[in-house]
Scaffold this motif. Structure first.
Motif, PDB file in Angstrom:
ATOM      1  N   SER A 180       0.832  -1.204   0.000  1.00  0.00           N
ATOM      2  CA  SER A 180       0.000   0.000   0.000  1.00  0.00           C
ATOM      3  C   SER A 180       0.867   1.255   0.000  1.00  0.00           C
ATOM      4  CB  SER A 180      -0.919  -0.010   1.220  1.00  0.00           C
ATOM      5  OG  SER A 180      -1.655   1.189   1.318  1.00  0.00           O
ATOM      6  N   ASN A 181       1.896   1.260   0.849  1.00  0.00           N
ATOM      7  CA  ASN A 181       2.790   2.417   0.886  1.00  0.00           C
ATOM      8  C   ASN A 181       3.587   2.547  -0.407  1.00  0.00           C
ATOM      9  OD1 ASN A 181       3.179   3.924   3.762  1.00  0.00           O
ATOM     10  ND2 ASN A 181       2.449   1.825   4.069  1.00  0.00           N
ATOM     11  N   LEU A 182       3.946   1.400  -1.011  1.00  0.00           N
ATOM     12  CA  LEU A 182       4.656   1.446  -2.290  1.00  0.00           C
ATOM     13  C   LEU A 182       3.774   2.078  -3.362  1.00  0.00           C
ATOM     14  CD1 LEU A 182       7.031   0.751  -4.118  1.00  0.00           C
ATOM     15  CD2 LEU A 182       6.055  -1.551  -4.384  1.00  0.00           C
ATOM     16  N   ALA A 183       2.493   1.729  -3.376  1.00  0.00           N
ATOM     17  CA  ALA A 183       1.581   2.332  -4.358  1.00  0.00           C
ATOM     18  C   ALA A 183       1.483   3.840  -4.156  1.00  0.00           C
ATOM     19  CB  ALA A 183       0.207   1.682  -4.242  1.00  0.00           C
ATOM     20  N   SER A 184       1.438   4.264  -2.892  1.00  0.00           N
ATOM     21  CA  SER A 184       1.373   5.686  -2.595  1.00  0.00           C
ATOM     22  C   SER A 184       2.661   6.396  -3.029  1.00  0.00           C
ATOM     23  CB  SER A 184       1.130   5.898  -1.105  1.00  0.00           C
ATOM     24  OG  SER A 184       1.144   7.271  -0.758  1.00  0.00           O
ATOM     25  N   GLN A 185       3.805   5.764  -2.778  1.00  0.00           N
ATOM     26  CA  GLN A 185       5.076   6.382  -3.153  1.00  0.00           C
ATOM     27  C   GLN A 185       5.244   6.422  -4.670  1.00  0.00           C
ATOM     28  OE1 GLN A 185       7.782   3.917  -0.951  1.00  0.00           O
ATOM     29  NE2 GLN A 185       7.600   5.121   0.930  1.00  0.00           N
ATOM     30  N   GLN A 186       4.753   5.395  -5.340  1.00  0.00           N
ATOM     31  CA  GLN A 186       4.820   5.421  -6.810  1.00  0.00           C
ATOM     32  C   GLN A 186       3.912   6.511  -7.378  1.00  0.00           C
ATOM     33  OE1 GLN A 186       3.825   1.324  -7.646  1.00  0.00           O
ATOM     34  NE2 GLN A 186       5.990   0.716  -7.817  1.00  0.00           N
ATOM     35  N   GLU A 187       2.787   6.741  -6.717  1.00  0.00           N
ATOM     36  CA  GLU A 187       1.916   7.849  -7.131  1.00  0.00           C
ATOM     37  C   GLU A 187       2.616   9.190  -6.923  1.00  0.00           C
ATOM     38  OE1 GLU A 187      -2.435   9.804  -5.952  1.00  0.00           O
ATOM     39  OE2 GLU A 187      -1.806   7.888  -5.094  1.00  0.00           O
ATOM     40  N   THR A 188       3.313   9.314  -5.778  1.00  0.00           N
ATOM     41  CA  THR A 188       4.063  10.541  -5.521  1.00  0.00           C
ATOM     42  C   THR A 188       5.172  10.730  -6.551  1.00  0.00           C
ATOM     43  OG1 THR A 188       3.604  10.342  -3.159  1.00  0.00           O
ATOM     44  CG2 THR A 188       5.437  11.754  -3.795  1.00  0.00           C
ATOM     45  N   LEU A 189       5.826   9.613  -6.929  1.00  0.00           N
ATOM     46  CA  LEU A 189       6.879   9.680  -7.945  1.00  0.00           C
ATOM     47  C   LEU A 189       6.306  10.164  -9.283  1.00  0.00           C
ATOM     48  CD1 LEU A 189       9.735   9.165  -8.987  1.00  0.00           C
ATOM     49  CD2 LEU A 189       9.094   6.749  -9.308  1.00  0.00           C
ATOM     50  N   GLN A 190       5.102   9.712  -9.625  1.00  0.00           N
ATOM     51  CA  GLN A 190       4.481  10.148 -10.866  1.00  0.00           C
ATOM     52  C   GLN A 190       4.162  11.640 -10.832  1.00  0.00           C
ATOM     53  OE1 GLN A 190       3.958   8.200 -13.674  1.00  0.00           O
ATOM     54  NE2 GLN A 190       3.484  10.194 -14.572  1.00  0.00           N
ATOM     55  N   ILE A 191       3.677  12.092  -9.671  1.00  0.00           N
ATOM     56  CA  ILE A 191       3.396  13.528  -9.531  1.00  0.00           C
ATOM     57  C   ILE A 191       4.684  14.341  -9.661  1.00  0.00           C
ATOM     58  CG2 ILE A 191       2.593  15.294  -7.922  1.00  0.00           C
ATOM     59  CD1 ILE A 191       0.642  13.217  -6.801  1.00  0.00           C
ATOM     60  N   SER A 192       5.753  13.821  -9.077  1.00  0.00           N
ATOM     61  CA  SER A 192       7.043  14.512  -9.155  1.00  0.00           C
ATOM     62  C   SER A 192       7.502  14.614 -10.603  1.00  0.00           C
ATOM     63  CB  SER A 192       8.091  13.778  -8.304  1.00  0.00           C
ATOM     64  OG  SER A 192       7.711  13.769  -6.947  1.00  0.00           O
ATOM     65  N   ASN A 193       7.321  13.541 -11.356  1.00  0.00           N
ATOM     66  CA  ASN A 193       7.716  13.576 -12.766  1.00  0.00           C
ATOM     67  C   ASN A 193       6.920  14.633 -13.528  1.00  0.00           C
ATOM     68  OD1 ASN A 193       9.725  11.595 -12.718  1.00  0.00           O
ATOM     69  ND2 ASN A 193       8.218   9.933 -12.844  1.00  0.00           N
ATOM     70  N   ALA A 211      14.055   6.944  -5.021  1.00  0.00           N
ATOM     71  CA  ALA A 211      14.818   6.203  -4.007  1.00  0.00           C
ATOM     72  C   ALA A 211      13.895   5.671  -2.915  1.00  0.00           C
ATOM     73  CB  ALA A 211      15.892   7.105  -3.401  1.00  0.00           C
ATOM     74  N   ALA A 212      12.956   6.503  -2.461  1.00  0.00           N
ATOM     75  CA  ALA A 212      12.025   6.068  -1.416  1.00  0.00           C
ATOM     76  C   ALA A 212      11.161   4.913  -1.905  1.00  0.00           C
ATOM     77  CB  ALA A 212      11.153   7.240  -0.970  1.00  0.00           C
ATOM     78  N   ALA A 213      10.678   4.986  -3.142  1.00  0.00           N
ATOM     79  CA  ALA A 213       9.844   3.923  -3.696  1.00  0.00           C
ATOM     80  C   ALA A 213      10.626   2.621  -3.849  1.00  0.00           C
ATOM     81  CB  ALA A 213       9.262   4.354  -5.040  1.00  0.00           C
ATOM     82  N   GLU A 214      11.882   2.719  -4.299  1.00  0.00           N
ATOM     83  CA  GLU A 214      12.687   1.518  -4.486  1.00  0.00           C
ATOM     84  C   GLU A 214      13.023   0.865  -3.143  1.00  0.00           C
ATOM     85  OE1 GLU A 214      13.297  -0.040  -7.135  1.00  0.00           O
ATOM     86  OE2 GLU A 214      12.543   1.431  -8.567  1.00  0.00           O
ATOM     87  N   GLN A 215      13.266   1.680  -2.122  1.00  0.00           N
ATOM     88  CA  GLN A 215      13.543   1.108  -0.801  1.00  0.00           C
ATOM     89  C   GLN A 215      12.334   0.335  -0.265  1.00  0.00           C
ATOM     90  OE1 GLN A 215      14.725   4.498   1.513  1.00  0.00           O
ATOM     91  NE2 GLN A 215      16.886   4.320   0.965  1.00  0.00           N
ATOM     92  N   THR A 216      11.156   0.883  -0.471  1.00  0.00           N
ATOM     93  CA  THR A 216       9.954   0.177  -0.038  1.00  0.00           C
ATOM     94  C   THR A 216       9.735  -1.071  -0.882  1.00  0.00           C
ATOM     95  OG1 THR A 216       8.956   2.273   0.651  1.00  0.00           O
ATOM     96  CG2 THR A 216       7.481   0.406   0.371  1.00  0.00           C
ATOM     97  N   ALA A 217       9.988  -0.969  -2.175  1.00  0.00           N
ATOM     98  CA  ALA A 217       9.828  -2.130  -3.052  1.00  0.00           C
ATOM     99  C   ALA A 217      10.771  -3.255  -2.660  1.00  0.00           C
ATOM    100  CB  ALA A 217      10.072  -1.720  -4.509  1.00  0.00           C
TER     101      ALA A 217
END
Length: 471
Positions: A180-193, A211-217
């Protein structure tokens, strides 16, 4: 012959009976109550305690393990062996009787002769000084040890199954949190892009989000591996191949929690409910009996034997007209000099008795510590869980607010990263502490005796489920 028996009796009557040890099971002073919890008026029954978690899958797994676990079946075989050895020792108190028969055909100078014989032999060694009865008592105590060892194995097995099942549900919860947190971080990564493409942020924010998304993954495969290994452990505990429960335990479920209404028995009663304490007591009884057996071996022994033989030229003549031969013999054996071996053997058994007594004291102290430690851990984890749940709720609110403000450009990206890390840590801490709290209950149930009861206490089958089904 009669003169020999009379002489033997006179010699034996002049021998002093051995003096047995006066050591008894040590009376260990137990505390009047538990330091970590009040004692209720009536202790909660712990028979099939796993049912207090109200989880049918857990109950099914424990039942299957108690019925099919290989280590438990091995312990049951050890109990059957101890009972057989006890029967062998008890048989030594009774006379032994045997029968024999023979047939002979011979030819001499053209003449043929037949000879048939039948006989009975009997022998008996009276237990004058208690050596044989002490051996029987020792073997009976060994049976009690084996029974208690089986009970201890059942208690430990049920607790191990419950602990692994709780760990499995905890890993499933933690895996769901990580995803769940990975999905949220990937969403944040998309917004950042998107914001980077719009020129609103620098690539630094995007790389931090990645980096945060990969660490959670990276946590996901580690949790999946632990989850599979725990399923394998549960399958083996229930006597099945490692992958047998993969399908049955694939669906996630909450971590089971036991109710907090457990009323404890007083310490002395708890000790009587523990199989390991009963085993330690029985070891003292066995060692005490072996001291008496070794002491009795220093004194004379008497053996009485006799035989009756029939001999005839034909089989029919054995029942009438056969020649009869009989004999009766009484023999006495008196140890005169053995270089001190008999006395040394007594000292050997006395040292073994002392070890058993010390082992009993150590077992009692460990039992008391097990309960107190479980009570302390239970109280501490309850308080810790309450704080972590409050922290997780606050972290979820903070994460939601941070995302909204970041999308509006009101805060910088490091603030979003901090709230995401805090949320993941808090939620993972809640899941881990729920596992610890459930395991604290398992430890407490095991420390209180785990539902085992010795035969004759009216609850001897408490550990055995009434129905075993595979999940």
């Amino acid at each position: 012959m009669a003169l020999a028996v009379a002489a033997s009796a006179a010699l034996l009557s002049g021998c002093a009976a051995p003096t047995g040890s006066t050591a008894d099971t040590p009376a260990w002073a137990t505390p009047a109550k538990w330091a970590g919890a009040p004692v209720g008026n009536a202790a909660t029954s712990l028979g099939q305690w796993w049912g207090r978690f109200d989880d049918p899958v857990l109950s099914s797994l424990v039942g299957q393990a108690l019925a099919s676990n290989a280590t438990l079946r091995q312990t049951e075989a050890a109990l059957r062996q101890a009972r057989a050895v006890s029967d062998v020792q008890a048989a030594g108190l009774l006379p032994s009787v045997g029968a024999s028969g023979s047939a002979q055909r011979s030819r001499t100078a053209g003449a043929t002769a037949n000879r048939f014989a039948a006989g009975f032999d009997a022998s008996w060694e009276p237990d004058l000084f208690g050596a044989q009865s002490s051996a029987v008592a020792a073997s009976e105590a060994d049976v009690a040890v084996a029974k208690a060892n089986l009970g201890d194995a059942q208690v430990s097995l049920a607790a191990e199954v419950a602990a692994n099942y709780i760990a499995l549900r905890g890993l499933q919860e933690r895996l769901a949190i990580a995803r769940s947190n990975l999905a949220s971080q990937q969403e944040t990564l998309q917004i950042s892009n998107w914001r980077l493409q719009a020129g609103l942020i620098t690539s630094l924010d995007t790389e931090q989000a990645r980096a945060a998304a990969e660490q959670t993954a990276a946590q996901v495969p580690a949790l999946e591996s632990s989850l599979a290994q725990t399923r394998h452990a549960l399958a083996v505990l229930t006597g099945q191949p490692p992958a047998a429960l993969d399908a049955a335990l694939a669906d996630a479920a909450p971590v089971p929690q036991a109710p907090a209404d457990l009323a404890l028995a007083i310490p002395a009663q708890t000790l009587r409910q523990r199989a390991d304490v009963r085993a330690a007591e029985a070891r003292i009884s066995a060692a005490l009996a072996r001291v008496s057996q070794a002491d009795a071996a220093r004194y004379p022994s008497l053996r009485i034997s006799g035989n009756l033989g029939l001999s005839a030229a034909t089989l029919g003549a054995l029942t009438g007209g056969a020649s009869v031969a009989n004999a009766l013999l009484a023999s006495i054996s008196v140890p005169l000099f053995d270089g001190g071996a008999a006395r040394a053997q007594v000292r050997v058994q006395e040292a073994a008795l002392e070890q058993a007594r010390i082992g009993y004291e150590a077992t009692v102290l460990t039992a008391l510590q097990d309960v107190e430690d479980a009570l302390v851990a239970l109280q501490g984890d309850r308080e810790r869980l309450a704080h972590l749940q409050a922290a997780a709720s606050a972290a979820a609110n903070a994460d939601l607010l941070a995302h909204q403000r970041y999308q509006s450009g009101l805060i910088d990206f490091p603030t979003v990263l901090d709230t995401q890390r805090t949320l993941l840590s808090a939620q993972d801490g809640v899941a881990s502490t729920q596992v610890s709290l459930a395991n604290d209950h398992v430890r407490l149930y095991k420390a209180l005796g785990g539902g085992w009861a010795p035969e004759g206490d009216g609850n001897a089958t408490a550990m055995i489920p009434t129905k075993n089904t595979r999940p």
